[in-house]
Design a protein around this motif. Structure first.
Motif, mmCIF file in Angstrom:
data_model
loop_
_atom_site.group_PDB
_atom_site.id
_atom_site.type_symbol
_atom_site.label_atom_id
_atom_site.label_comp_id
_atom_site.label_asym_id
_atom_site.label_seq_id
_atom_site.Cartn_x
_atom_site.Cartn_y
_atom_site.Cartn_z
ATOM 1 N N MET A 1 -55.821 68.018 -13.102
ATOM 2 C CA MET A 1 -56.574 67.777 -14.136
ATOM 3 C C MET A 1 -55.953 66.811 -15.274
ATOM 4 S SD MET A 1 -58.927 70.175 -16.748
ATOM 5 C CE MET A 1 -58.141 71.645 -16.084
ATOM 6 N N SER A 2 -56.828 65.600 -15.497
ATOM 7 C CA SER A 2 -56.029 64.564 -16.493
ATOM 8 C C SER A 2 -55.866 65.491 -17.836
ATOM 9 C CB SER A 2 -56.876 63.565 -16.568
ATOM 10 O OG SER A 2 -58.171 63.701 -17.196
ATOM 11 N N GLU A 3 -55.071 64.942 -18.799
ATOM 12 C CA GLU A 3 -54.865 65.361 -19.830
ATOM 13 C C GLU A 3 -56.104 65.224 -20.823
ATOM 14 O OE1 GLU A 3 -52.163 64.137 -23.755
ATOM 15 O OE2 GLU A 3 -51.097 64.329 -21.678
ATOM 16 N N ASP A 4 -57.102 64.398 -20.513
ATOM 17 C CA ASP A 4 -58.288 63.879 -21.564
ATOM 18 C C ASP A 4 -59.132 65.039 -21.017
ATOM 19 O OD1 ASP A 4 -60.038 62.409 -23.183
ATOM 20 O OD2 ASP A 4 -60.829 61.820 -21.460
ATOM 21 N N LEU A 5 -59.403 65.275 -19.693
ATOM 22 C CA LEU A 5 -60.244 66.016 -19.129
ATOM 23 C C LEU A 5 -60.129 67.456 -19.682
ATOM 24 C CD1 LEU A 5 -62.560 66.316 -17.210
ATOM 25 C CD2 LEU A 5 -61.176 66.915 -15.535
ATOM 26 N N ALA A 6 -58.721 67.948 -19.620
ATOM 27 C CA ALA A 6 -58.377 69.268 -19.980
ATOM 28 C C ALA A 6 -58.832 69.514 -21.691
ATOM 29 C CB ALA A 6 -56.810 69.331 -19.955
ATOM 30 N N LYS A 7 -58.524 68.513 -22.250
ATOM 31 C CA LYS A 7 -59.080 68.628 -23.684
ATOM 32 C C LYS A 7 -60.511 68.552 -24.013
ATOM 33 C CE LYS A 7 -58.216 66.255 -28.061
ATOM 34 N NZ LYS A 7 -58.857 64.960 -28.959
ATOM 35 N N GLN A 8 -61.290 67.839 -22.882
ATOM 36 C CA GLN A 8 -62.821 68.209 -22.927
ATOM 37 C C GLN A 8 -63.302 69.398 -22.804
ATOM 38 O OE1 GLN A 8 -63.861 64.540 -20.530
ATOM 39 N NE2 GLN A 8 -64.922 63.600 -22.419
ATOM 40 N N ALA A 9 -62.612 69.852 -21.606
ATOM 41 C CA ALA A 9 -62.743 71.257 -20.994
ATOM 42 C C ALA A 9 -62.583 72.165 -22.221
ATOM 43 C CB ALA A 9 -62.042 71.502 -19.958
ATOM 44 N N HIS A 10 -61.574 72.184 -22.869
ATOM 45 C CA HIS A 10 -60.993 73.164 -23.863
ATOM 46 C C HIS A 10 -62.007 73.075 -25.190
ATOM 47 C CE1 HIS A 10 -58.638 75.737 -26.339
ATOM 48 N NE2 HIS A 10 -58.531 74.719 -27.323
ATOM 49 N N ASP A 63 -72.056 74.244 -5.601
ATOM 50 C CA ASP A 63 -72.583 73.872 -4.535
ATOM 51 C C ASP A 63 -74.154 73.503 -4.962
ATOM 52 O OD1 ASP A 63 -70.735 73.653 -2.864
ATOM 53 O OD2 ASP A 63 -71.092 75.865 -1.998
ATOM 54 N N LEU A 64 -74.865 74.258 -5.590
ATOM 55 C CA LEU A 64 -76.114 74.380 -6.005
ATOM 56 C C LEU A 64 -76.667 73.185 -6.791
ATOM 57 C CD1 LEU A 64 -77.227 78.035 -6.303
ATOM 58 C CD2 LEU A 64 -77.777 76.634 -4.277
ATOM 59 N N SER A 65 -75.709 72.818 -7.528
ATOM 60 C CA SER A 65 -75.981 71.737 -8.795
ATOM 61 C C SER A 65 -75.474 70.621 -8.354
ATOM 62 C CB SER A 65 -75.528 72.366 -10.231
ATOM 63 O OG SER A 65 -73.804 72.503 -10.127
ATOM 64 N N GLY A 66 -74.640 70.417 -7.478
ATOM 65 C CA GLY A 66 -74.084 69.233 -7.130
ATOM 66 C C GLY A 66 -72.722 68.821 -8.108
ATOM 67 N N GLY A 67 -72.421 69.575 -8.722
ATOM 68 C CA GLY A 67 -71.117 69.584 -9.764
ATOM 69 C C GLY A 67 -69.952 69.816 -9.110
ATOM 70 N N ASP A 68 -68.828 69.653 -9.816
ATOM 71 C CA ASP A 68 -67.300 69.746 -9.225
ATOM 72 C C ASP A 68 -66.844 70.975 -10.217
ATOM 73 O OD1 ASP A 68 -67.489 68.477 -6.928
ATOM 74 O OD2 ASP A 68 -67.302 66.579 -8.183
ATOM 75 N N VAL A 69 -66.289 72.021 -9.954
ATOM 76 C CA VAL A 69 -65.418 72.931 -10.797
ATOM 77 C C VAL A 69 -64.279 72.366 -11.164
ATOM 78 C CG1 VAL A 69 -64.547 75.226 -10.749
ATOM 79 C CG2 VAL A 69 -66.468 75.051 -9.402
#
Length: 80
Positions: A1-10, A63-69
């Motif tokens: 996970m990228s640093e930017d994505l980790a920050k957004q997730a947090h 799977d149901l939503s088309g998103g990625d965990v």
């Protein structure tokens, strides 16, 4: 996970809650939210986890939503 994505997730607030109705009840909502933002945080309430782990439920919802965990931590999952 990228640093930017980790920050957004947090920093993201929980905007979807999965309860006793299960992942089917929120799949469309998660899909709609993913259209509007980079990451969405989902909380799996105790009533939803009765028949599986958070990781299993998170994968099923992806799977149901088309998103990625992106990650699961405790009873929360982050999607993109």
């Amino acid at each position: 996970m990228s640093e930017d994505l980790a920050k957004q997730a947090h920093e993201a607030d929980v905007t979807v809650w999965v309860g006793k109705a299960g992942v089917d009840a929120v799949a469309d909502e998660l899909s709609d939210q993913l259209d509007d933002r980079d990451v969405v945080k989902v909380k799996f309430l105790r009533s939803a986890r009765g028949d599986g782990s958070t990781e299993e439920l998170a994968d099923e919802l992806a799977d149901l939503s088309g998103g990625d965990v992106v990650e699961t931590r405790g009873n929360t999952a982050v999607y993109q």
